[in-house]
Design a protein around this motif. Structure first.
Motif, PDB file in Angstrom:
ATOM      1  N   PRO A  61      24.319   5.189  -2.618  1.00 49.88           N
ATOM      2  CA  PRO A  61      25.282   3.877  -2.402  1.00 49.88           C
ATOM      3  C   PRO A  61      25.329   3.234  -0.855  1.00 49.88           C
ATOM      4  O   PRO A  61      25.436   2.165  -0.755  1.00 49.88           O
ATOM      5  N   SER A  62      25.364   4.105   0.228  1.00 50.18           N
ATOM      6  CA  SER A  62      25.654   3.669   1.538  1.00 50.18           C
ATOM      7  C   SER A  62      24.315   3.669   2.490  1.00 50.18           C
ATOM      8  O   SER A  62      24.419   3.439   3.719  1.00 50.18           O
ATOM      9  N   VAL A  63      23.201   4.230   1.802  1.00 52.18           N
ATOM     10  CA  VAL A  63      22.212   4.358   2.751  1.00 52.18           C
ATOM     11  C   VAL A  63      20.819   3.480   2.269  1.00 52.18           C
ATOM     12  O   VAL A  63      20.509   3.823   1.210  1.00 52.18           O
ATOM     13  N   THR A  64      20.690   2.585   3.234  1.00 54.55           N
ATOM     14  CA  THR A  64      19.594   1.762   3.007  1.00 54.55           C
ATOM     15  C   THR A  64      18.207   2.050   3.927  1.00 54.55           C
ATOM     16  O   THR A  64      18.766   2.703   5.042  1.00 54.55           O
ATOM     17  N   GLY A  65      17.324   1.759   3.558  1.00 56.02           N
ATOM     18  CA  GLY A  65      16.121   1.791   4.417  1.00 56.02           C
ATOM     19  C   GLY A  65      15.110   0.744   4.111  1.00 56.02           C
ATOM     20  O   GLY A  65      15.290  -0.240   3.241  1.00 56.02           O
ATOM     21  N   THR A  66      14.403   0.538   5.381  1.00 48.95           N
ATOM     22  CA  THR A  66      13.443  -0.816   5.309  1.00 48.95           C
ATOM     23  C   THR A  66      11.981   0.003   5.399  1.00 48.95           C
ATOM     24  O   THR A  66      11.658   0.861   6.192  1.00 48.95           O
ATOM     25  N   VAL A  67      11.084  -0.562   4.497  1.00 50.45           N
ATOM     26  CA  VAL A  67       9.618  -0.594   4.499  1.00 50.45           C
ATOM     27  C   VAL A  67       9.048  -1.697   5.071  1.00 50.45           C
ATOM     28  O   VAL A  67       8.777  -2.507   4.532  1.00 50.45           O
ATOM     29  N   GLU A  68       8.206  -1.452   6.139  1.00 52.93           N
ATOM     30  CA  GLU A  68       7.206  -2.628   6.591  1.00 52.93           C
ATOM     31  C   GLU A  68       6.134  -2.750   5.541  1.00 52.93           C
ATOM     32  O   GLU A  68       5.658  -1.884   4.987  1.00 52.93           O
ATOM     33  N   GLN A  69       5.647  -4.040   5.732  1.00 56.74           N
ATOM     34  CA  GLN A  69       4.484  -4.291   4.814  1.00 56.74           C
ATOM     35  C   GLN A  69       3.379  -3.348   4.990  1.00 56.74           C
ATOM     36  O   GLN A  69       2.815  -2.861   3.643  1.00 56.74           O
ATOM     37  N   LEU A  70       2.927  -3.053   6.178  1.00 60.63           N
ATOM     38  CA  LEU A  70       1.996  -2.357   6.233  1.00 60.63           C
ATOM     39  C   LEU A  70       2.097  -0.644   6.050  1.00 60.63           C
ATOM     40  O   LEU A  70       1.038   0.154   5.800  1.00 60.63           O
ATOM     41  N   ALA A  71       3.266  -0.256   5.845  1.00 64.57           N
ATOM     42  CA  ALA A  71       3.418   1.025   5.494  1.00 64.57           C
ATOM     43  C   ALA A  71       3.810   0.912   3.875  1.00 64.57           C
ATOM     44  O   ALA A  71       4.337   2.100   3.338  1.00 64.57           O
ATOM     45  N   MET A  72       3.574   0.065   3.159  1.00 61.00           N
ATOM     46  CA  MET A  72       3.907   0.081   1.714  1.00 61.00           C
ATOM     47  C   MET A  72       2.976   0.686   0.850  1.00 61.00           C
ATOM     48  O   MET A  72       3.154   1.705  -0.239  1.00 61.00           O
ATOM     49  N   THR A  73       1.633   0.364   1.121  1.00 59.46           N
ATOM     50  CA  THR A  73       0.646   0.823   0.453  1.00 59.46           C
ATOM     51  C   THR A  73      -0.563   1.022   1.332  1.00 59.46           C
ATOM     52  O   THR A  73      -0.600   0.304   2.248  1.00 59.46           O
ATOM     53  N   SER A  74      -1.590   1.980   0.689  1.00 56.29           N
ATOM     54  CA  SER A  74      -2.950   1.928   1.584  1.00 56.29           C
ATOM     55  C   SER A  74      -3.963   1.114   0.716  1.00 56.29           C
ATOM     56  O   SER A  74      -5.066   1.306   0.992  1.00 56.29           O
ATOM     57  N   ASP A  75      -3.466   0.602  -0.620  1.00 61.40           N
ATOM     58  CA  ASP A  75      -4.397  -0.278  -1.130  1.00 61.40           C
ATOM     59  C   ASP A  75      -4.170  -1.711  -0.878  1.00 61.40           C
ATOM     60  O   ASP A  75      -3.213  -2.439  -0.575  1.00 61.40           O
ATOM     61  N   LEU A  76      -5.292  -2.345  -0.763  1.00 58.33           N
ATOM     62  CA  LEU A  76      -5.435  -3.630  -0.078  1.00 58.33           C
ATOM     63  C   LEU A  76      -4.953  -4.666  -1.062  1.00 58.33           C
ATOM     64  O   LEU A  76      -4.221  -5.454  -0.865  1.00 58.33           O
ATOM     65  N   LYS A  77      -5.289  -4.501  -2.478  1.00 58.44           N
ATOM     66  CA  LYS A  77      -4.815  -5.417  -3.248  1.00 58.44           C
ATOM     67  C   LYS A  77      -3.160  -5.423  -3.349  1.00 58.44           C
ATOM     68  O   LYS A  77      -2.198  -6.492  -3.535  1.00 58.44           O
ATOM     69  N   GLY A  78      -2.715  -4.176  -3.421  1.00 55.07           N
ATOM     70  CA  GLY A  78      -1.208  -4.162  -3.684  1.00 55.07           C
ATOM     71  C   GLY A  78      -0.808  -4.557  -2.122  1.00 55.07           C
ATOM     72  O   GLY A  78       0.743  -5.116  -2.508  1.00 55.07           O
ATOM     73  N   ALA A  79      -1.200  -4.527  -1.186  1.00 57.68           N
ATOM     74  CA  ALA A  79      -0.640  -4.941  -0.035  1.00 57.68           C
ATOM     75  C   ALA A  79      -0.480  -6.406  -0.068  1.00 57.68           C
ATOM     76  O   ALA A  79       0.441  -6.915   0.803  1.00 57.68           O
ATOM     77  N   LYS A  80      -1.295  -7.183  -0.486  1.00 58.29           N
ATOM     78  CA  LYS A  80      -1.258  -8.538  -0.426  1.00 58.29           C
ATOM     79  C   LYS A  80      -0.313  -8.915  -1.327  1.00 58.29           C
ATOM     80  O   LYS A  80       0.434 -10.287  -0.974  1.00 58.29           O
ATOM     81  N   HIS A  81       0.400  -8.411  -2.515  1.00 57.61           N
ATOM     82  CA  HIS A  81       1.366  -8.777  -3.354  1.00 57.61           C
ATOM     83  C   HIS A  81       2.301  -7.810  -3.364  1.00 57.61           C
ATOM     84  O   HIS A  81       2.126  -7.165  -4.561  1.00 57.61           O
ATOM     85  N   PRO A  82       3.073  -7.374  -2.602  1.00 51.75           N
ATOM     86  CA  PRO A  82       4.004  -6.291  -2.773  1.00 51.75           C
ATOM     87  C   PRO A  82       5.047  -6.474  -3.666  1.00 51.75           C
ATOM     88  O   PRO A  82       5.622  -5.559  -4.407  1.00 51.75           O
ATOM     89  N   GLU A  83       5.245  -7.684  -4.018  1.00 51.61           N
ATOM     90  CA  GLU A  83       6.554  -8.033  -4.913  1.00 51.61           C
ATOM     91  C   GLU A  83       5.916  -7.546  -6.291  1.00 51.61           C
ATOM     92  O   GLU A  83       6.855  -7.308  -7.339  1.00 51.61           O
TER      93      GLU A  83
END
Length: 1808
Positions: free
Chosen positions: A1147-1169
């Motif tokens: 509930p009180s701890v948030t974190g951020t993930v930059e685009q390049l650290a979201m996945t190592s798959d090229l297709k997924g990185a283009k559309h992380p949403e």
């Protein structure tokens, strides 16, 4: 009848009545009635007879006695078409109802047509109002007003004659026409009248009877149907009603349409019926006056005479009638002129109900042989008896061919006849047949059923329309050739190829007999095709080829249609032998293609086709051994891959692909996930059963219950016929719907368990009871034989389970868990798994206390469980424990997913174990429970055992009080004291003990919403969001549950909030609060802390009664995280601008993930949403922990928290360097470089072209250099698991190279030392110039121009110096086998080699020695040559050889004075012609003159200097000349460059004489030089030259001429040009253009005068009024604009008024008074609130010109409109966007609340 015809002829010239206006739709105009004749002789004779008869009738009308004969007759005949006249009243029966027309069966088999405009005046007015206003009010269609079989009273309105002579009977049921003979005075109670509903009132209906001055009212209680229940009537509906009461001097009558009352009413003499007002459909009492062979003559209503023909006698009673008998009859028709009345005695017309049964028309078109004639009626026809005893009627006209004379003897002579059934007459209840041979032999007569797809038919072109061509196949069958099927190609002008009346051959594509639709094709390729057509999916067998046509071209391939409904898909890889990237560029809709069947599923009607297989022949590989599928077959499989919901496996040994869903791995839900986690790719699984096969997908199962059910030979239903009520089956949940669950059984049978039959408990939400794939026992309760559907019950009370079945499931479940642990331990993946697999429940282990937590729980350390987390909850850690204290806890549970081991220090568990006996009973306590299993202790025996949380497969839902939770007590009975399958644990049976009440709400709670920390609360789920759940508590307040506080164990990829359903009850503990505005989590600081919303937890560990939940600050929580830790977090938001993902771990701890650290798959990185959904659980690694504000974590989702060599990660291209390669941004703020040699496994000539800034790339870290990482984009590095061909291997060191090796590389630089080629990111090689090309090059700069940096070259390694790291290369053709890097077209000299080079060097040395003895001038010259020679010493080629010849010749005395002849020799050698001569024309004249003067003034010796220019000077001159030539060519070729001379304009105008732009530029050219007359002349030329078809181009010139005269001419000249322009162009645009010219030049008076003329001349044009209004408002004349608006409203049609006022309101906003504009738009929207387009305009204007308060007021109005939900959604989006841009968080939340309120009020409609 014959005498009647002679004395009182009926008919006359039908042509007099046929001329009439065309109706909206009349498709039947050429459909003849069955019994009309076209015989020329008969028509002539009839014409004469009718003329004589008319004369006699006129004479007879003068005598009253003879007039009394009007209703007398001596012969009986059926109703003939020739007897019909306009005004004839008939009783008809509705046959068919179309959109705009009703087909009605009339007596004697005649057909009539009722148009939509002939129903009633009120219905016609309703239609016209609907069309005029274009309103959305519902207009009832004809299908809702009429039904087949309905009896109606109608009148002949018109007799239309078509070109072929066929007559069409147009009918009317308008009460004005039908009841024409009635008047106000003739209305009496008891009359039966027909009418149409005029309007619907509160208590009844107003009915139009067509009688002027009389209002008829039908009360709602009197409007009843056959079942005596109320009947809802519609405006225009036809009703037959009984007059019950007449009031107010016949001005008001009261009606009833009760079927029984209407049917019992009989016409009586007291009603005052006369021959003038007699109506069809009346029931009368009659007396037989005469009996004839052809029917009866009756007398009714005291003195009227009527005819009953033979077809209206009951067949059984025809011979029993005698004169004087009394009968009940129905009036069929009343002829107006002769007053002839037709009656019927048929029972179906005399019975109550008012409807006739229509017999199905399946026999129409049938040909019958061996028919016998039973009765002959010479005036009418004959009755035949078919072989099946059916009696039919043949009309006299159909007993002969159309053009033949009727021969009675010929007909009578035949003992048997052959006939064809043409129609069925419902009025007579008899089939109508024809004896005409032409009709019998017709291939298809009336029925569309007779035509089959694929048939070749011949027809006649009827008409050409936009959508296609209408073709007449027969008189009764029409077909359509769609526009795309008129030819093999798309015809732009089909009228050139087809003409009306043309006979054509077509092929049938499809036919719909019910809708009477026939589709044909004229494509020659389809008509002439010799390939077998695909008429059904059965015809499309694998490997067959046929012709079809393309109906759709998309990215996923082409859809090809064949005949009927057969169509298939050609995927992209089967379109062609060559790759097709964009199918739309290769194929088009309508194209005829030849396709081969690859696969066909007849049941699913799915067809897979190929074009490639047809073009390239059969390329099928030898078939693999085929797997024989059989339900229940035991197989062995190999795991191929894992996906989120199951395993992809291959069946051994055939390697047939199959699917093993996760939920089919076990009967226990928790075991399914464990087994899925434990199985890896390549594992072999045995004892798997085949379950089902859909399409090509085979589904397998490992469910033990299902396996034993199939293997033990249980009652298995293989098809629907095997199912009986009461049958018990084992199945699994296939689909969950709000109304129930669908249960699938082996062999593909599916049954529905309705909500009421799902459980013995009340089912509120079906999804809360079962999961997809859940194993269930079902009992069949209901069967629907017709639709092959059945219902089942899942109630535990109806499908009892044996106790041994539950025990067997328990044993199998525990064995599955043990097998998973052993499987994972045997792999040796980690020490942790080995340690966990060695631990068993009940084992006592020596441990030491590691930490005593604040919540009371204790963690332990143990050497045997060093890698796991050993935990004892507060309940199991009694007393005070100190860190390091030694103890012997008991193992309760081992959690493989979280790697946690739960232990207990309770004395009753750690004490000495006592033996238990079978049959003994104990009170057991639950110590640990998950979804499927629970660990319990047996009283005080210190014995532990495992039980299932449910005793029945179907028992999935329990109330909170019934759930097995820690601390719950049970009553158990020991079944077996020691069970080997349970590893020695006792086997028990159990039931719940009485529940213990808990204190739920804290005593300190003082008011609504006031809770203390740790309070237990109850509530109902109100809203389920992805990241939180809102709960309505018992006191009405709302609490919030964070997504992390729902499940103890969260599976990656799941959505925890989805497990909670709206309306379900929950018990929670208060753990914090949320602020009202920001909803930020707040820990409690003191007990009575107040807040707006309590933060709740549903975690079982927090719900225990003795759980000690303490507040923890955010900073303290963050301190628990370490870099590299694995954490489970939940997606909360994606920021597209920052391209980062926000996640939350609590509930009180948030974190951020930059685009390049979201996945190592090229297709997924283009559309992380798309990859990450809100609320989804994801596994992350901690990268950094930030304790400074804002306190948050930096996380990584790709499994990497710091960069190391060998990692494959995502990167973002930051910079592209043509020499160094790519500069790439990496995760965690790092940077890296990619050398060109590391971009791909196969080098490309221009490797950097396919990369751009901010492009995402997948890269592999290969090293570290300085502050940047060295990266590689080679697929062999980034995807090592995929075997890829490496054409250019990676060179890491000199050890990878060898002498003589051929390698490729990129040019790094070219300098005086040679060409440097980069072979890898760290190794370069050098090729000296003599090894770089076979040509002589003067300077390395020249080489660099031809071979720039980054050029890809093939080289050969000559030598390698490993000490110095130097690599010598060769680029020569003889070494590399590749062409020389410099092309021959450059004309360079070849470099001398071998003996030629030695000879040249010797000659050069000798010449230099001789030159030393020469005189000064010669010495100077030779020194210059020598110097030049030194500079070009490296040039060894032909050109140097000739230069040395020059020096030799110059040293001779005779050649010193004349050095000129040497020059041609040079030119001849180097090129063959002089470039200088070609470029001399471009040199400036002054330079040429200067050159001549200087050369003349010098002596002979100096004369050679200007002619003998240096190489550098020649190059400069050539470059300058080339620049001048390029500039001249650019000027000539550039169309956008404006010409600078009149000649240039003339030249361009020759090419584009119709271009107004060129003419206007020409005029502007003259005006710049103030040549006014020339500009006028150009304009006049333009008007004469431009084609008369180019109206817009001419208008442009006229406008330019008007501008010219306005600026430079007089008022008279302007007026003359204007008058000419109006004469030659459309007047209105010319007026408008001149008005605009006046307005721009501030000539207000002239503009206003012109506008006044325009609004008089073009008063019907809305644009003129708007233009004038704009002008007035721009001048500030608001009042004049308002007056103009009033004038415009009066002048323009009403339909334009709203748009006009709206436009004027917008103009007020823009130029006038904003308040007035608001008022105008407000008035419009008050009157037309559903005009959402005007609301959008109003909102835009208010946002721009209004205040926030006003804008919000408009939005609040529009979101409360009663319009379509989709439109309201649009306005809510706009409202939210506005608030986000201009509002506050409070206002944004307010909009969201309004939207939520709207969605809840609208329900499912809004949710969609």
């Amino acid at each position: 009848m014959a005498s009647t015809e002679e004395d009182f002829p009926r008919g006359g010239k039908t042509k007099q009545t046929t001329e009439s206006k065309a109706e909206p739709v009349r498709r039947h105009t050429e459909l003849d009635n069955l019994f009309e004749t076209h015989t020329a002789e008969e028509s002539k004779k009839r014409k004469g007879q009718k003329g004589d008869a008319l004369k006699k009738a006129k004479r007879q009308r003068t005598s009253k006695e003879e007039a009394l004969k009007l209703n007398t007759t001596t012969s009986v005949d059926i109703l003939q078409l020739k007897s019909l006249k306009v005004g004839t009243l008939l009783l008809g029966c509705v046959k068919e109802v179309a959109d705009l027309e009703v087909t009605i069966n009339l007596p004697s088999g005649l057909l009539g047509y009722l148009n939509i405009s002939n129903i009633s005046d009120s219905y016609t007015k309703l239609l016209s109002d609907h069309l005029d206003s274009a309103s959305s009010e519902e207009i009832f269609s004809l299908a809702s007003l009429f039904s087949p079989g309905m009896l109606v009273r109608c009148v002949v309105a018109r007799l239309d004659t078509a070109k072929g002579g066929s007559v069409s009977i147009q009918l009317s049921i308008n009460p004005k026409e039908v009841n024409k003979g009635l008047s106000t005075g003739s209305l009496k109670a008891g009359l039966i009248l027909s009418g149409c509903v005029e309007s619907i009132e509160d208590h009844g209906y107003l009915v139009d009877l067509g009688i002027k001055g009389t209002k008829a009212f039908l009360p709602k209680q009197a409007a009843k149907d056959k079942t005596n229940s109320p009947k809802d009537l519609k405006v225009g509906q036809y009703v037959t009603s009984l007059l019950e009461e007449v009031k107010n001097d016949e001005r008001v009558v009261r009606l009833s349409i009760s079927p029984t009352a209407v049917a019992q009413a009989v016409a009586d003499t007291a009603h005052g019926w006369t021959l003038t007002n007699l109506l069809p459909g009346l029931l009368v009492k009659a007396q037989i006056k005469k009996v004839t062979l052809h029917g009866l003559i009756l007398e009714f209503l005291s003195s009227f005479t009527g005819l009953v023909d033979f077809m209206h006698l009951e067949p059984e009673q025809a011979s029993t009638f005698n004169e004087g008998d009394n009968v009940k009859a129905c009036v069929l028709y009343v002829e107006p002129s002769t007053r002839l009345v037709g009656l019927s005695l048929r029972s179906h017309l005399l019975q109550p109900g008012g409807d006739v049964d229509l017999v199905t028309t399946e026999r129409i078109g049938e040909v019958a042989h061996g028919c016998k004639m039973t009765a002959l009626h010479h005036l009418s026809g004959a009755m035949l008896e078919l072989p099946d005893q059916t009696v039919v009627f043949v009309h006299r006209n159909h007993m002969k061919e159309p053009m033949e004379a009727f021969n009675l003897n010929r007909v009578m002579a035949k003992p048997e006849h052959t006939c064809r059934i043409m129609d069925f007459s419902p009025m007579e209840q008899v089939h109508l047949v024809s004896l005409r041979q032409s009709i019998i032999d017709a291939p298809f007569f009336r029925r569309y059923h007779d035509i089959q797809p694929g048939q070749i038919v011949q027809g006649t072109v009827m008409s050409l329309q936009n959508h296609g061509m209408m073709v007449k196949v027969t008189d009764y069958i029409r077909g359509l050739v769609p526009r795309t099927h008129l030819s093999d190609i798309i015809l732009k002008n089909p009228e050139k190829q087809y003409a009306v009346g043309m006979i054509i051959k077509c092929r049938v594509l499809s036919v719909d007999p019910q809708a009477k639709k026939l589709t044909l094709t004229r494509k020659r390729a389809l008509i002439d095709s010799s390939l077998p057509p695909f008429l059904t999916y059965e015809d499309a067998r694998r490997g067959h080829v046929s012709h079809g046509f393309i109906v759709c071209v998309k990215d996923f391939g082409c859809i090809v249609c064949f005949y009927g409904k057969v169509k298939g898909l050609v995927p992209p890889n089967e379109l062609s032998t060559e790759p097709v990237i964009v199918p739309e560029n290769v194929f088009y809709v309508g194209q005829v293609v030849k396709a081969k069947v690859l696969n066909c599923d007849v049941e699913k009607e799915k067809l897979l086709l190929s074009f490639k297989a047809v073009a390239g022949g059969d390329t099928e590989r030898p078939p693999k051994p085929k797997f024989e599928f059989e339900v229940g077959k035991k197989v062995e499989v190999k795991v191929v891959s894992k996906f989120l919901t199951g395993l992809e496996v291959s069946i051994l040994p055939e390697e047939t692909p199959a699917l093993l869903p996760m939920m089919h791995l076990s009967d226990h839900v928790t075991n399914c996930l464990l087994l899925w986690e434990g199985l890896q790719e390549g594992d072999i699984i045995s004892n798997i059963l085949c379950l089902s096969k859909k399409k090509q997908t085979i589904t397998l199962t490992k469910k033990p219950t299902l396996k034993s059910f199939l293997e033990e030979g249980g009652v298995v239903a293989k098809e629907f016929s095997d199912i009986t009520v009461g049958l018990q089956l084992i199945g699994w949940v296939n689909n969950i719907m709000p109304y129930g669950v669908f249960v699938e059984f082996p062999y593909g049978l599916v049954g529905l368990a309705p909500k009421a039959a799902m459980s013995d408990k009340f089912v509120g939400d079906t999804a809360a009871h079962f999961q997809l794939g859940h194993t269930v026992v079902a009992k069949v309760t209901n069967l629907d034989e017709e639709k092959h559907r059945f219902l089942v019950s899942l109630k535990v009370s109806e499908v009892p389970s044996l106790e041994r079945d539950g025990q067997a499931r328990l044993i199998r479940g525990l064995q599955e868990r043990k097998a998973v642990m052993e499987m994972m331990a045997s792999r040796g993946d980690s020490d942790l798994v080995k340690q966990l697999s060695a631990v068993t429940i009940g084992q006592r282990m020596k441990m030491s206390v590691d930490e005593v937590r604040e919540d009371g729980s204790v963690t332990f350390k143990s050497d045997e469980l060093s890698a796991a987390t050993v935990l004892a909850t507060k309940d199991h850690a009694p007393g005070k424990l100190a860190t390091g204290q030694e103890c012997m806890p008991v193992i309760l549970h081992v959690d493989l997913v979280t790697s946690e081991v739960y232990v207990s220090l309770l004395a009753k568990l750690t004490g000495k174990r006592k033996a238990v006996e079978a049959g003994s009973t104990h009170t057991a306590t639950v110590h640990h429970a998950d979804r499927d299993f629970a660990v319990i202790s047996l009283g005080d025996t210190a014995q532990l055992t495992v039980i299932q949380t449910t005793n029945h497969l179907n028992e999935t839902f329990r109330f909170d009080a019934e759930k097995l939770t820690a601390g719950k007590t049970l009553a158990i009975t020991v079944t077996k004291s020691s069970c080997e399958e349970l590893e020695g644990f006792p086997l028990v049976s159990w039931e719940l003990a009485p529940p213990i009440r808990k204190r739920l709400i804290s005593n300190s709670k003082r008011s609504k919403g006031m809770y203390r920390y740790g309070d237990m609360v109850k509530g109902k789920v109100k809203t389920v969001k992805p990241t939180c759940v809102l709960v309505t508590l018992e006191d009405g307040s709302t609490g919030c549950v964070h997504v992390s506080e729902i499940q103890e164990v969260v599976c990656v990829g799941t959505f925890p909030t989805s497990f909670l359903k709206i309306g379900s009850e929950v018990t929670a503990r208060v753990i914090g609060g949320r602020e009202g505005n920001s909803h930020r989590f707040l820990p409690f600081s003191h007990p009575n802390f107040t807040y707006s919303m309590p933060e709740l937890s549903l975690l079982p560990r927090n719900l225990k009664e003795d759980a000690d939940v303490k507040p923890v600050k955010t900073k303290e929580k963050l301190k628990r995280y370490r870099v590299g830790d694995d954490v489970i977090c939940f997606v909360s938001k994606y920021f597209p601008n920052r391209k980062c993902l926000e996640v939350t771990t609590g509930p009180s701890v948030t974190g951020t993930v930059e685009q390049l650290a979201m996945t190592s798959d090229l297709k997924g990185a283009k559309h992380p949403e798309k990859l990450f959904k809100l609320g989804q659980a994801v596994s992350a690694k901690v990268v950094t922990v930030s304790s400074s504000k804002p306190s948050r974590l930096s996380l990584s989702l790709n499994g990497v928290h710091k960069l190391e060599k060998g990692h494959v990660i995502m990167g973002l291209v930051q910079k592209i360097d043509p020499v160094l390669g790519l500069l790439v941004k990496l995760p965690f703020s790092a940077m890296g470089t990619v050398a060109m040699e590391d971009l791909a496994d196969k080098y490309k000539p221009k490797p950097l072209e396919r990369y751009s800034k901010d492009q995402l790339v997948r890269c592999c870290i290969v090293g570290e250099a300085k502050s940047n990482w060295q990266l590689s984009l080679r697929s062999s590095r980034t995807n090592p698991e995929k075997a890829s061909v490496v054409q250019d291997p990676e060179i890491v060191s000199l050890e990878d190279l060898s002498e003589g090796q051929i390698v490729r590389g990129y040019v790094r630089t070219v300098n005086a030392q040679g060409v440097f080629v980069s072979l890898s990111r760290s190794i370069q090689g050098r090729a000296q110039f003599q090894k770089a090309t076979k040509y002589f090059v003067a300077s390395h700069q020249d080489y660099a121009k031809k071979v720039p940096q980054a050029t890809l070259l093939t080289t050969k390694i000559l030598s390698i110096d490993k000490e110095s790291g130097l690599v010598d290369l060769s680029l020569l053709q003889e070494d590399t086998g590749k062409p020389d890097v410099l092309p021959e077209s450059l004309g360079l000299h070849l470099r001398l080699t071998g003996e030629a080079k030695e000879k040249r060097d010797a000659t050069k040395k000798r010449k230099r020695t001789e030159s030393e003895s020469k005189q000064g001038t010669a010495e100077n010259v030779s020194m210059k040559k020598k110097t030049k020679g030194k500079g070009e010493d490296s040039d060894s080629g032909v050109e140097v050889y000739f230069r040395e010849e020059e020096e030799e010749n110059k040293l001779e005395p005779a050649e010193v004075e004349k050095p000129v002849p040497v020059q041609p020799a040079r030119l001849q050698v180097t090129g063959g012609f002089s470039w200088d001569a070609a470029l001399s024309a471009l040199k400036p004249a002054s330079a040429a003159l200067g050159g001549e003067d200087s050369s003349d003034g010098e002596d002979g010796e100096g004369n050679t200097k200007p002619q003998k220019k240096s190489h550098h000077e020649q190059e400069v001159e050539k470059r300058e000349a080339e620049k001048a030539l390029t500039k001249l060519e650019t000027e000539l070729m550039d169309p956008g460059l404006r010409p600078q001379t009149a000649a240039s304009f003339e030249r361009l105008l020759l090419g584009s004489p119709d271009s107004s732009l060129l003419w206007l530029q020409f005029m502007a050219f003259h005006l710049q030089a103030t040549q006014i007359e020339q500009a006028r002349a150009v304009a006049e030329r333009a008007l004469k030259t431009i084609s008369f078809r180019e109206e817009q181009e001419k208008l442009n010139v006229w406008v330019a001429l008007l501008n010219l005269e306005n600026l430079y001419g007089t008022e008279e000249s302007l007026q003359k040009v204007f008058e000419r322009a109006v004469q030659y162009c459309e007047p209105m645009p010319v007026y408008q253009q001149l008005a605009d010219i006046y307005a721009k030049c501030q000539k207000t008076k002239e503009a206003e005068g012109l506008y006044k003329t325009m609004v008089k001349r073009f008063r019907q044009e809305k644009a003129v009024w708007l233009s004038y209004g704009t002008f007035l408002l721009q001048q500030g004349q608001s009042d004049a604009a308002s007056a103009l608006l009033q004038r415009a409203i009066k002048s323009l049609p009403n339909k334009d008024n709203v748009d006009l006022i709206a436009k004027f309101a917008q103009l007020e906003f823009r130029y006038g008074d904003v308040e007035r504009g608001k008022a105008m738009l407000d008035r419009i929207l008050t009157s037309y609130p559903k005009r959402t387009d005007l609301w959008s305009v109003f909102i835009d204007l208010m946002v721009k010109h209004g205040s926030q308060k006003e804008v919000r007021a408009v939005f609040d109005r529009v979101i409360h409109l009663s319009v379509a939900v989709k439109r309201i959604k649009f306005f809510f989006k706009r409202y939210l966007e506005y608030e986000k841009k201009s509002g506050t968080p409070e206002s944004i939340q307010a909009v969201k609340d309004k939207a939520l309120e709207y969605v809840e009020s609208k329900g499912t409609e809004a949710a969609r």
